[in-house]
Scaffold this motif. Structure first.
Motif, PDB file in Angstrom:
ATOM      1  N   ILE A  85       0.847  -1.188   0.000  1.00 39.96           N
ATOM      2  CA  ILE A  85       0.000   0.000   0.000  1.00 39.96           C
ATOM      3  C   ILE A  85       0.879   1.234   0.000  1.00 39.96           C
ATOM      4  CG2 ILE A  85      -1.928  -1.146   1.167  1.00 39.96           C
ATOM      5  CD1 ILE A  85      -0.998   0.180   3.769  1.00 39.96           C
ATOM      6  N   SER A  86       0.334   2.331  -0.507  1.00 44.82           N
ATOM      7  CA  SER A  86       1.046   3.611  -0.541  1.00 44.82           C
ATOM      8  C   SER A  86       0.361   4.592   0.396  1.00 44.82           C
ATOM      9  CB  SER A  86       1.079   4.163  -1.965  1.00 44.82           C
ATOM     10  OG  SER A  86       1.771   3.286  -2.815  1.00 44.82           O
ATOM     11  N   TYR A  87       1.133   5.358   1.146  1.00 44.03           N
ATOM     12  CA  TYR A  87       0.588   6.314   2.090  1.00 44.03           C
ATOM     13  C   TYR A  87       1.632   7.403   2.349  1.00 44.03           C
ATOM     14  CZ  TYR A  87       3.303   3.218   5.137  1.00 44.03           C
ATOM     15  OH  TYR A  87       4.304   2.471   5.673  1.00 44.03           O
ATOM     16  N   PHE A  88       1.247   8.406   3.145  1.00 43.40           N
ATOM     17  CA  PHE A  88       2.118   9.527   3.476  1.00 43.40           C
ATOM     18  C   PHE A  88       2.390   9.522   4.973  1.00 43.40           C
ATOM     19  CE2 PHE A  88      -0.201  11.069  -0.279  1.00 43.40           C
ATOM     20  CZ  PHE A  88       0.872  11.283  -1.116  1.00 43.40           C
ATOM     21  N   ILE A  89       3.617   9.872   5.348  1.00 43.54           N
ATOM     22  CA  ILE A  89       3.964  10.135   6.750  1.00 43.54           C
ATOM     23  C   ILE A  89       4.161  11.648   6.867  1.00 43.54           C
ATOM     24  CG2 ILE A  89       5.613   9.734   8.588  1.00 43.54           C
ATOM     25  CD1 ILE A  89       6.160   7.009   7.480  1.00 43.54           C
ATOM     26  N   VAL A  90       3.203  12.333   7.480  1.00 42.64           N
ATOM     27  CA  VAL A  90       3.177  13.796   7.548  1.00 42.64           C
ATOM     28  C   VAL A  90       4.146  14.266   8.628  1.00 42.64           C
ATOM     29  CG1 VAL A  90       1.729  15.822   7.874  1.00 42.64           C
ATOM     30  CG2 VAL A  90       0.796  13.778   6.764  1.00 42.64           C
TER      31      VAL A  90
ATOM     32  N   THR B  21       5.770   3.353   0.484  1.00 45.98           N
ATOM     33  CA  THR B  21       5.081   2.174  -0.025  1.00 45.98           C
ATOM     34  C   THR B  21       5.620   0.962   0.722  1.00 45.98           C
ATOM     35  OG1 THR B  21       4.820   3.172  -2.219  1.00 45.98           O
ATOM     36  CG2 THR B  21       4.555   0.786  -2.063  1.00 45.98           C
ATOM     37  N   SER B  22       4.723   0.196   1.406  1.00 51.56           N
ATOM     38  CA  SER B  22       5.147  -0.957   2.183  1.00 51.56           C
ATOM     39  C   SER B  22       3.964  -1.878   2.375  1.00 51.56           C
ATOM     40  CB  SER B  22       5.717  -0.513   3.541  1.00 51.56           C
ATOM     41  OG  SER B  22       4.690   0.036   4.343  1.00 51.56           O
ATOM     42  N   LEU B  23       4.201  -3.033   3.018  1.00 50.53           N
ATOM     43  CA  LEU B  23       3.122  -3.938   3.380  1.00 50.53           C
ATOM     44  C   LEU B  23       2.308  -3.324   4.523  1.00 50.53           C
ATOM     45  CD1 LEU B  23       5.059  -7.330   3.276  1.00 50.53           C
ATOM     46  CD2 LEU B  23       3.504  -6.433   1.548  1.00 50.53           C
TER      47      LEU B  23
ATOM     48  N   ILE C 141       1.404  -4.555   7.240  1.00 51.54           N
ATOM     49  CA  ILE C 141       1.912  -4.937   8.551  1.00 51.54           C
ATOM     50  C   ILE C 141       3.128  -4.104   8.963  1.00 51.54           C
ATOM     51  CG2 ILE C 141       3.493  -6.718   7.752  1.00 51.54           C
ATOM     52  CD1 ILE C 141       2.582  -8.447  10.083  1.00 51.54           C
ATOM     53  N   ASP C 142       3.776  -3.441   7.977  1.00 50.29           N
ATOM     54  CA  ASP C 142       5.001  -2.671   8.250  1.00 50.29           C
ATOM     55  C   ASP C 142       4.747  -1.183   8.458  1.00 50.29           C
ATOM     56  OD1 ASP C 142       6.439  -5.000   7.986  1.00 50.29           O
ATOM     57  OD2 ASP C 142       6.835  -4.699   5.846  1.00 50.29           O
ATOM     58  N   THR C 143       3.492  -0.722   8.434  1.00 48.43           N
ATOM     59  CA  THR C 143       3.228   0.718   8.571  1.00 48.43           C
ATOM     60  C   THR C 143       3.673   1.259   9.932  1.00 48.43           C
ATOM     61  OG1 THR C 143       0.972   0.157   9.288  1.00 48.43           O
ATOM     62  CG2 THR C 143       1.322   0.637   6.942  1.00 48.43           C
ATOM     63  N   THR C 144       3.481   0.461  10.986  1.00 53.54           N
ATOM     64  CA  THR C 144       3.860   0.940  12.321  1.00 53.54           C
ATOM     65  C   THR C 144       5.370   1.085  12.437  1.00 53.54           C
ATOM     66  OG1 THR C 144       1.922  -0.180  13.249  1.00 53.54           O
ATOM     67  CG2 THR C 144       3.669   0.470  14.781  1.00 53.54           C
ATOM     68  N   SER C 145       6.119   0.096  11.928  1.00 50.51           N
ATOM     69  CA  SER C 145       7.580   0.186  12.006  1.00 50.51           C
ATOM     70  C   SER C 145       8.109   1.338  11.161  1.00 50.51           C
ATOM     71  CB  SER C 145       8.204  -1.136  11.544  1.00 50.51           C
ATOM     72  OG  SER C 145       7.835  -1.416  10.196  1.00 50.51           O
ATOM     73  N   GLU C 146       7.490   1.592   9.985  1.00 54.10           N
ATOM     74  CA  GLU C 146       7.915   2.727   9.157  1.00 54.10           C
ATOM     75  C   GLU C 146       7.677   4.048   9.884  1.00 54.10           C
ATOM     76  OE1 GLU C 146       9.409   2.856   6.335  1.00 54.10           O
ATOM     77  OE2 GLU C 146       9.373   0.760   5.685  1.00 54.10           O
ATOM     78  N   LEU C 147       6.508   4.171  10.559  1.00 50.63           N
ATOM     79  CA  LEU C 147       6.196   5.408  11.289  1.00 50.63           C
ATOM     80  C   LEU C 147       7.175   5.613  12.446  1.00 50.63           C
ATOM     81  CD1 LEU C 147       4.396   7.830  11.807  1.00 50.63           C
ATOM     82  CD2 LEU C 147       2.867   6.341  13.116  1.00 50.63           C
ATOM     83  N   GLN C 148       7.496   4.554  13.180  1.00 56.37           N
ATOM     84  CA  GLN C 148       8.429   4.690  14.294  1.00 56.37           C
ATOM     85  C   GLN C 148       9.819   5.089  13.827  1.00 56.37           C
ATOM     86  OE1 GLN C 148       7.689   4.693  17.457  1.00 56.37           O
ATOM     87  NE2 GLN C 148       5.524   4.259  17.054  1.00 56.37           N
TER      88      GLN C 148
END
Length: 319
Positions: free
Chosen positions: A246-251, A295-297, A299-306
Motif C-alpha cells: 500500500i502507498s501512504y504519506f507520513i506527515v 510504499t510498504s506492506l 503490517i510494516d506501517t507501524t515500524s515505518e512510522l516509528q
C-alpha cells in the motif's frame, strides 16, 4: 554563540532567508541595475543583506541543530534556547557582534537591534555611458528620366505541339496489335477465375465429407462431456497477481499557507540532498502538509512510522 553564527552563514546564502527565533530574520534582497545621471554610469545589479526584528519560528533552526549535533528534537530545542541566551548576552548595549561575510549587529539601551550590512562583491564594475548622436540617413540621389524609352517586345506565345502524322497502313497495324492485346488479357482473367472456382468447389466438398466420414481402420474416439460446467476450461483467464503493498504519506509538518509548506519542503530536501530523500507537499483539510511518500506492506506501517519519528520527531500516517 558560534553555532548560531554558523547557522546564519550556511542557511542565509543557501536559501536567501534565515530565521533566528527571538532575534529576528535575515534575508538577501536583490536590487536591479540603475543609472547615475550625475556620473553618467550604469550601476550593476547587486544583492544586500537586510535584517528585521520580526520573526516566525518555522522549526528550521532547531532541526539544523539536531542534524548538526546528532540530537533528538527535545534535546535540540534545549540546546537552541541556550544558544539564543548566549547570543542575546553578546548584544548588550554598546557591544557589537560580528557576523563574518554578512555584517554587524549592535544593541541599544531600548532593546533594539541595529544591523550594519557588509557590501557584497559586485561583478561586473560600473559601466560608463556616453550620449549617442543619431545621424539621419542620406537622401538617395535623384535620377533624371531618359529622353527615349526602349520598347519592350511582348512575350512569344507558347508553341502548339504538332501531332505526328501516320499513314493508313500504320494505323491498321496499331489497331490490330491493340485488339490482340485486349483479347489475350481477357483469356488470362477468365482462366484464373475458372481455376479459383474449381479450388473452392474441391475445398467445400472435402470439408463436407470430413465432417461426416471416419477413415477406415481409424480407432473410435469417445468424448465424454461434463454437463455440469457452464463454460470451457480454456476460456478461463488466470487472475493477475495482486500486490499486497500500500502507498501512504507520513506527515511531518502542517501549515496554513502554501508558501511556508514549500519553503519547509525545500529546507528538508537541502538537508537530505546527499541521501536523495524525496519530500512532497499537498493540501488536505484546509492545511498544507509536508510529508514523506512511503510504499510498504500493511503490517510494516507501524515500524515505518516509528523509524520516521525517531529521525524527525513528530509524525503521523495519512492515506
Amino acid at each position: 554563540m558560534l553555532i548560531l553564527q554558523q547557522y546564519i552563514q550556511e542557511v542565509l546564502f543557501r536559501q536567501r532567508i534565515c530565521v533566528v527565533p527571538h532575534i529576528g530574520t535575515f534575508s538577501i534582497q536583490h536590487f536591479p541595475a540603475r543609472y547615475n545621471a550625475g556620473a553618467q554610469t550604469l550601476l550593476p545589479p547587486r544583492d544586500q543583506v537586510v535584517f528585521t526584528q520580526t520573526w516566525q519560528d518555522d522549526g528550521s533552526c532547531q532541526e539544523w541543530i539536531a542534524l548538526k549535533e546528532n540530537l533528538v528534537p527535545a534535546v535540540a530545542q534545549r540546546k537552541l534556547e541556550k544558544y539564543i541566551e548566549e547570543f542575546k548576552a553578546a548584544l548588550q548595549p554598546g557591544q557589537a557582534l560580528e557576523l563574518p561575510g554578512i555584517g554587524k549587529l549592535q544593541g541599544d539601551f531600548a532593546g533594539n537591534l541595529h544591523f550594519y550590512a557588509e557590501e557584497l562583491p559586485v561583478d561586473p564594475a560600473d559601466l560608463p555611458l556616453s550620449p549617442v548622436q543619431r545621424q539621419e540617413p542620406a537622401a538617395p540621389p535623384v535620377v533624371a528620366p531618359t529622353a527615349a524609352l526602349t520598347p519592350v517586345e511582348p512575350p512569344m506565345p507558347p508553341e502548339t505541339p504538332v501531332e505526328p502524322v501516320m499513314t493508313e497502313e500504320e494505323e491498321n497495324t496499331l489497331e490490330a496489335v491493340t485488339e490482340g492485346s485486349i483479347f489475350k488479357w481477357w483469356w488470362a482473367v477468365g482462366g484464373a477465375l475458372i481455376l479459383l472456382g474449381g479450388l473452392a468447389t474441391w475445398w467445400y466438398i472435402g470439408r463436407q465429407g470430413g465432417d461426416h466420414e471416419v477413415p477406415a481402420g481409424a480407432p473410435a474416439v469417445f468424448v465424454i462431456t461434463d454437463t455440469t460446467q457452464h463454460h470451457k476450461t480454456d476460456s478461463v483467464a488466470t487472475a493477475p497477481a495482486v500486490s499486497d503493498s500500500i502507498s501512504y504519506f507520513i506527515v511531518l509538518d502542517e501549515y496554513q499557507d502554501s508558501l511556508s509548506a514549500a519553503k519547509k519542503k525545500a529546507t528538508r530536501e537541502s538537508w537530505e540532498k546527499e541521501k536523495g530523500t524525496v519530500f512532497v507537499t499537498y493540501h488536505r483539510d484546509n492545511r498544507y502538509k509536508v510529508a514523506l511518500p512511503v510504499t510498504s506492506l500493511p503490517i510494516d506501517t507501524t515500524s515505518e512510522l516509528q523509524a520516521v519519528k525517531s529521525k524527525y520527531g513528530k509524525a503521523y500516517l495519512e492515506h
